[in-house]
Design a protein around this motif. Structure first.
Motif, PDB file in Angstrom:
ATOM      1  N   ARG A 182      45.789  21.673  29.407  1.00 51.33           N
ATOM      2  CA  ARG A 182      47.007  21.578  30.227  1.00 51.33           C
ATOM      3  C   ARG A 182      47.859  22.810  29.984  1.00 51.33           C
ATOM      4  N   LEU A 183      48.067  23.584  31.032  1.00 46.25           N
ATOM      5  CA  LEU A 183      48.839  24.820  30.942  1.00 46.25           C
ATOM      6  C   LEU A 183      50.230  24.577  31.514  1.00 46.25           C
ATOM      7  N   GLU A 184      51.226  24.610  30.654  1.00 46.07           N
ATOM      8  CA  GLU A 184      52.600  24.399  31.093  1.00 46.07           C
ATOM      9  C   GLU A 184      53.205  25.719  31.570  1.00 46.07           C
ATOM     10  N   LEU A 185      53.809  25.670  32.772  1.00 47.40           N
ATOM     11  CA  LEU A 185      54.418  26.856  33.374  1.00 47.40           C
ATOM     12  C   LEU A 185      55.832  26.537  33.835  1.00 47.40           C
ATOM     13  N   LEU A 186      56.707  27.522  33.772  1.00 44.92           N
ATOM     14  CA  LEU A 186      58.028  27.396  34.365  1.00 44.92           C
ATOM     15  C   LEU A 186      57.911  27.572  35.879  1.00 44.92           C
ATOM     16  N   PRO A 187      58.815  26.991  36.656  1.00 49.26           N
ATOM     17  CA  PRO A 187      58.720  27.074  38.113  1.00 49.26           C
ATOM     18  C   PRO A 187      58.560  28.487  38.667  1.00 49.26           C
ATOM     19  N   PRO A 188      59.294  29.507  38.168  1.00 52.99           N
ATOM     20  CA  PRO A 188      59.090  30.849  38.739  1.00 52.99           C
ATOM     21  C   PRO A 188      57.672  31.377  38.531  1.00 52.99           C
ATOM     22  N   ASP A 189      57.086  31.112  37.359  1.00 54.09           N
ATOM     23  CA  ASP A 189      55.726  31.586  37.097  1.00 54.09           C
ATOM     24  C   ASP A 189      54.718  30.902  38.010  1.00 54.09           C
ATOM     25  N   ALA A 190      54.924  29.598  38.256  1.00 51.27           N
ATOM     26  CA  ALA A 190      54.009  28.881  39.136  1.00 51.27           C
ATOM     27  C   ALA A 190      54.171  29.322  40.578  1.00 51.27           C
ATOM     28  N   ALA A 191      55.389  29.598  40.991  1.00 52.24           N
ATOM     29  CA  ALA A 191      55.644  29.977  42.382  1.00 52.24           C
ATOM     30  C   ALA A 191      55.170  31.395  42.681  1.00 52.24           C
ATOM     31  N   LEU A 192      55.396  32.302  41.753  1.00 48.37           N
ATOM     32  CA  LEU A 192      55.094  33.716  41.998  1.00 48.37           C
ATOM     33  C   LEU A 192      53.732  34.145  41.453  1.00 48.37           C
ATOM     34  N   GLY A 193      53.123  33.319  40.608  1.00 50.49           N
ATOM     35  CA  GLY A 193      51.874  33.708  39.967  1.00 50.49           C
ATOM     36  C   GLY A 193      52.159  34.490  38.700  1.00 50.49           C
ATOM     37  N   CYS A 194      51.222  34.449  37.766  1.00 50.42           N
ATOM     38  CA  CYS A 194      51.416  35.141  36.507  1.00 50.42           C
ATOM     39  C   CYS A 194      50.086  35.275  35.789  1.00 50.42           C
ATOM     40  N   ALA A 195      50.064  36.116  34.794  1.00 50.60           N
ATOM     41  CA  ALA A 195      48.913  36.243  33.898  1.00 50.60           C
ATOM     42  C   ALA A 195      49.310  35.636  32.562  1.00 50.60           C
ATOM     43  N   VAL A 196      48.492  34.739  32.047  1.00 52.40           N
ATOM     44  CA  VAL A 196      48.839  34.041  30.821  1.00 52.40           C
ATOM     45  C   VAL A 196      47.591  33.880  29.966  1.00 52.40           C
ATOM     46  N   ASP A 197      47.762  33.973  28.661  1.00 53.66           N
ATOM     47  CA  ASP A 197      46.659  33.760  27.737  1.00 53.66           C
ATOM     48  C   ASP A 197      46.479  32.261  27.489  1.00 53.66           C
ATOM     49  N   VAL A 198      45.243  31.798  27.613  1.00 52.96           N
ATOM     50  CA  VAL A 198      44.947  30.388  27.350  1.00 52.96           C
ATOM     51  C   VAL A 198      43.852  30.316  26.291  1.00 52.96           C
TER      52      VAL A 198
END
Length: 314
Positions: free
Chosen positions: A227-243
């Motif tokens: 489960r990858l938790e994201l803040l609304p701006p990151d989910a809306a605009l897209g982002c690169a995240v380490d999982v």
């Protein structure tokens, strides 16, 4: 009068069109267990979904019916409801539909979860890193068997390798009796193994398997869930995240416009058993900060105003 289009049976089972028979059978077993009314408290939505799963397998497993379905565009006579008089016991139901012979439940081992002996089904482009699932929602953990309030339960923590290969667990019952239980290969987090009649008074005792790593990776057969938790701006605009993965962290590119429940797949990042290689599913979960400063609150209010002006909300 308008007629509703028939459901896409392949998507309903989470499969690519013309999947192999064994993959079809595995997907059907998984979805049938997931939605069987006896395992969902006779929920009305589960009943309807279970009927669709049964219908999908009946059509796709029969070459003639599959060809007819593929050539139809719309309409057609409604099929008779095979469950109009109620739902059969889940294991009896699987034995009839899949042509299996039921084995009696053994005292030392009876897995309630499905055993998935193949990689996760899915549709999408072949990419090394990520894949967006077309499944309508994330796959939940296998439902527990029906239990009496008097039944006993012990939580057992397993490593991913123990869950994959199977292991022996020593359990001490309430009367001091020691019982050795063999867990099945390809087990998963949330599974319950039933020891029938071993507790005092002839009650059942359950082993609740927990297979979660320190990084939050949940094991289910060959699949790995995260489960990858994201803040609304990151989910809306897209982002690169380490999982995290079982082989170390990787960078995941989250597409713009990702809503909660969206699934991304890391191909080949699951467990391997013989020649089968699983994948890792990453579920997007949007979290809202508990507290907002003045600037953040103003931005959210402006976003709300824009949504109301547009008249869509989302």
């Amino acid at each position: 009068m308008t007629t509703s289009a028939e459901p896409d049976y392949w998507s309903l089972l989470g499969l690519e069109p013309d999947a192999a028979p064994e993959a079809l059978k595995r997907a059907f077993r998984r979805e049938a267990r997931r939605w069987h009314p006896d395992l969902n408290g006779n929920d009305r939505h589960a009943e309807e979904r279970f009927k669709l799963v049964n219908e999908a397998y009946a059509v796709l497993s029969n070459p003639d019916r599959r060809r007819e379905w593929q050539t139809r565009q719309r309409g057609g006579a409604a099929a008779a409801d095979p469950f109009s008089t109620g739902f059969p016991d889940f294991e009896d139901y699987l034995a009839v539909v899949l042509g299996l012979e039921r084995e009696p439940v053994r005292r030392e081992q009876a897995a309630s979860g499905p055993v998935d002996r193949g990689p996760s089904p899915g549709v999408g482009e072949e990419t090394e890193q990520t894949f967006e699932s077309h499944w309508p929602e994330a796959s939940p953990q296998p439902p527990p068997p029906v239990r009496s309030e008097d039944d006993l339960e012990t939580v057992v923590n397993l490593t991913p390798d123990q869950a994959l290969q199977g292991t022996t667990v020593e359990l001490e019952l309430g009367d001091g009796t020691l019982v050795e239980v063999g867990t099945p290969p390809l087990a998963g987090d949330g599974w319950r193994l039933r020891l029938e009649g071993v507790a005092p008074g002839g009650r059942d005792h359950f082993l609740h398997l927990r297979v979660i790593t320190d990084d939050g990776l949940r094991i289910d057969g060959l699949r790995v869930h995260y489960r990858l938790e994201l803040l609304p701006p990151d989910a809306a605009l897209g982002c690169a995240v380490d999982v995290p993965t079982l082989s170390g962290p990787v960078t995941l590119q989250v597409p713009p416009g990702s809503s909660s429940g969206r699934l991304l797949r890391l191909r080949g990042r699951g467990l391997q058993y013989a020649d089968d290689q699983g994948d890792q599913l990453v579920e997007i979960v949007i979290v809202i900060p508990a507290e907002l400063d003045d600037d953040e609150r103003a931005l959210y209010q402006r976003l709300q105003e824009l949504s109301l002006e547009r008249g869509s909300g989302f």
